[in-house]
Scaffold this active site. Structure first.
Site, PDB file in Angstrom:
ATOM      1  CG  ASP A  80       8.729 -13.080 -78.998  1.00  0.00           C
ATOM      2  OD1 ASP A  80       9.096 -11.939 -78.666  1.00  0.00           O
ATOM      3  OD2 ASP A  80       9.424 -14.098 -78.774  1.00  0.00           O
ATOM      4  CG  ASP A 117      15.848 -11.018 -83.224  1.00  0.00           C
ATOM      5  OD1 ASP A 117      15.409 -10.019 -82.621  1.00  0.00           O
ATOM      6  OD2 ASP A 117      16.446 -11.949 -82.637  1.00  0.00           O
ATOM      7  CD  GLU A 160      10.170  -9.314 -75.650  1.00  0.00           C
ATOM      8  OE1 GLU A 160       9.350 -10.120 -76.128  1.00  0.00           O
ATOM      9  OE2 GLU A 160      11.381  -9.325 -75.934  1.00  0.00           O
ATOM     10  CG  HIS A 188      13.009  -8.750 -80.308  1.00  0.00           C
ATOM     11  ND1 HIS A 188      12.634  -9.777 -81.161  1.00  0.00           N
ATOM     12  CD2 HIS A 188      12.378  -9.008 -79.138  1.00  0.00           C
ATOM     13  CE1 HIS A 188      11.833 -10.612 -80.530  1.00  0.00           C
ATOM     14  NE2 HIS A 188      11.649 -10.167 -79.296  1.00  0.00           N
ATOM     15  CD  GLU A 197      14.609 -10.989 -76.958  1.00  0.00           C
ATOM     16  OE1 GLU A 197      14.429 -11.244 -75.745  1.00  0.00           O
ATOM     17  OE2 GLU A 197      14.182 -11.731 -77.869  1.00  0.00           O
ATOM     18  CD  GLU A 198      13.324 -14.453 -80.014  1.00  0.00           C
ATOM     19  OE1 GLU A 198      13.710 -15.164 -79.056  1.00  0.00           O
ATOM     20  OE2 GLU A 198      12.151 -14.058 -80.141  1.00  0.00           O
TER      21      GLU A 198
END
Length: 426
Positions: free
Chosen positions: A126, A97, A189, A95, A160-161
């Protein structure tokens, strides 16, 4: 015994500076979610780089997804490289974001500062460091000239967040994460470079509202305080729910240890008048109070039972507490997910960890959820794990960083795992 992948490992090592530069470039896109800033330029940066390497690149906007607007379009990028002959597809999904920066930073969150073997910045851990590692790993494999059947894919997805609904969920609903297109998925991740994450706990978010009756604050006996009713809810949770959850433990290898039991976090409580005013409040008895709960549950628990336990406690208060009334509304729910640790992608990654780091991989599960949930539940693809550089505890923190050595090691692990999966080596 000759290591056929030794040239690939050397190539990754030689590209350490490129790996660091790529990570810094990705950090410099302030892809903060919400609202969803800089999604398009970040996706296009990834796509342009991979297109130059011979990838077929597609941009997919999640039209109609939560948060998607013309000002903040949910733009995802998927790049595919076809090998020498038919075979399986190995997909690396990251991801793009990041969460808001928050306070407490001592460095510029979007500079990509390199210091003492670390790259600092929001999203460094992250998970832009993991995205960069996956790109370098795949490029090194392709550039090595080794025979590679099947296909390699890299995606940069959004949101994703905030649940992944404008990213992996949207793509999974349209077949991007299902067989026969994709066979194996690795999500980089940050779960520590020697860990293979095979799943995550379940989650249920809900809003509980207690109702009361407004009255003058000097005569509260003429009203009915919703806040006091909410206090009764909290006390019931303390007396009954928390002890019951503490007694439940999972066989899932969840880290940290405290997350191997059921948990409940009270995200927020609001009661009475809005805080959005200046001066003194009016003297009123609160006629409404709202609580947001975040319930994390184990693979041994069923979602209906998790919900039913809370509802039963609230119904008990209806019976035992005069004038108690409530409403409960679901906000978000995800079932636990766990891949087979002996499955192709988990075992290939674990073997690669041992080869690169010289120690056995630890199989773990995440205390929170990530996009594996959509690949599993929507895409019906079980062979999906998370593996990447970075220390999980640093995610969402000020002065977030990722170690350069860990990124290099992770890229080597990803390259080895991908080669094994493409060739069906177990």
């Amino acid at each position: 015994m000759t290591d056929i992948l030794a040239p690939v490992m050397d190539r990754i090592e030689a590209r350490t500076d490129d790996l660091v530069a790529l990570t810094r470039d990705l950090i410099r896109f302030p892809t903060i979610n919400p609202p969803g800033d800089a999604y398009r330029p970040c996706a296009e940066y990834i796509g342009d780089r991979l297109k130059a390497r011979g990838f077929k690149v597609e941009y997919i906007r999640a039209l109609g997804a939560p948060g998607d607007t013309d000002q903040y379009p949910r733009i995802n990028v998927v790049a595919r490289w076809e090998g020498s002959r038919p075979g399986p597809c190995v997909h690396f999904n990251s991801h793009i974001d990041v969460v808001e920066t928050g306070s407490g930073w001592t460095v510029d969150p979007f500079e990509g500062l390199v210091k003492d073997g670390r790259v600092y910045g929001r999203g460094a851990c992250d998970m832009k460091g993991g995205l960069a590692s996956s790109i370098i790993a795949v490029e090194a494999l392709i550039d090595s000239g080794l025979d590679l059947p099947g296909a390699l894919e890299i995606s940069g997805t959004v949101d994703e967040e905030s649940g992944g609904y404008g990213g992996v969920a949207y793509l999974a609903e349209r077949g991007w994460f299902s067989k026969p297109r994709v066979d194996h998925v690795i999500i980089p991740e940050p779960l520590n470079v020697d860990r293979v994450c095979i799943g995550h706990r379940g989650v249920w978010w809900a809003e509980i509202e207690t109702r009361g009756r407004i009255a003058h604050g000097s005569m509260p006996f003429l009203g009915d305080s919703a806040i006091r009713h909410m206090n009764a809810v909290m006390q019931t949770f303390e007396d009954k729910l928390y002890p019951a959850m503490a007694a439940r433990h999972s066989d899932m290898p969840v880290v940290p240890e405290g997350a191997r039991q059921s948990t409940l976090n009270i995200n927020s409580i609001h009661g009475g008048q809005s805080e959005e005013f200046e001066g003194l409040p009016a003297p009123c008895v609160a006629d409404s109070s709202r609580m947001i709960i975040d319930r994390r549950f184990l693979i041994e628990e069923q979602l209906d039972d998790v919900k039913g336990e809370v509802v039963a406690l609230l119904d008990g208060l209806v019976t035992s507490r005069p004038e108690f009334a409530y409403e409960i509304r679901d906000l978000f729910q995800v079932a636990p997910s766990m891949a087979d640790r002996d499955g192709p992608v988990a075992s290939a990654t674990a073997q690669a960890v041992e080869r690169v780091l010289g120690r056995k991989a630890q199989f773990v599960c995440s205390p929170g959820t990530y996009d594996q949930k959509h690949i599993d539940r929507i895409g019906k693809l079980k062979d999906c794990i998370a593996y990447g550089p970075g220390i999980l505890d640093l995610a969402h923190q000020p002065d977030e960083w990722v170690g350069v050595d860990d990124m290099v090691s992770a890229a080597k692990v990803m390259a080895r795992a991908a080669w094994s999966l493409l060739h069906g080596v177990r």
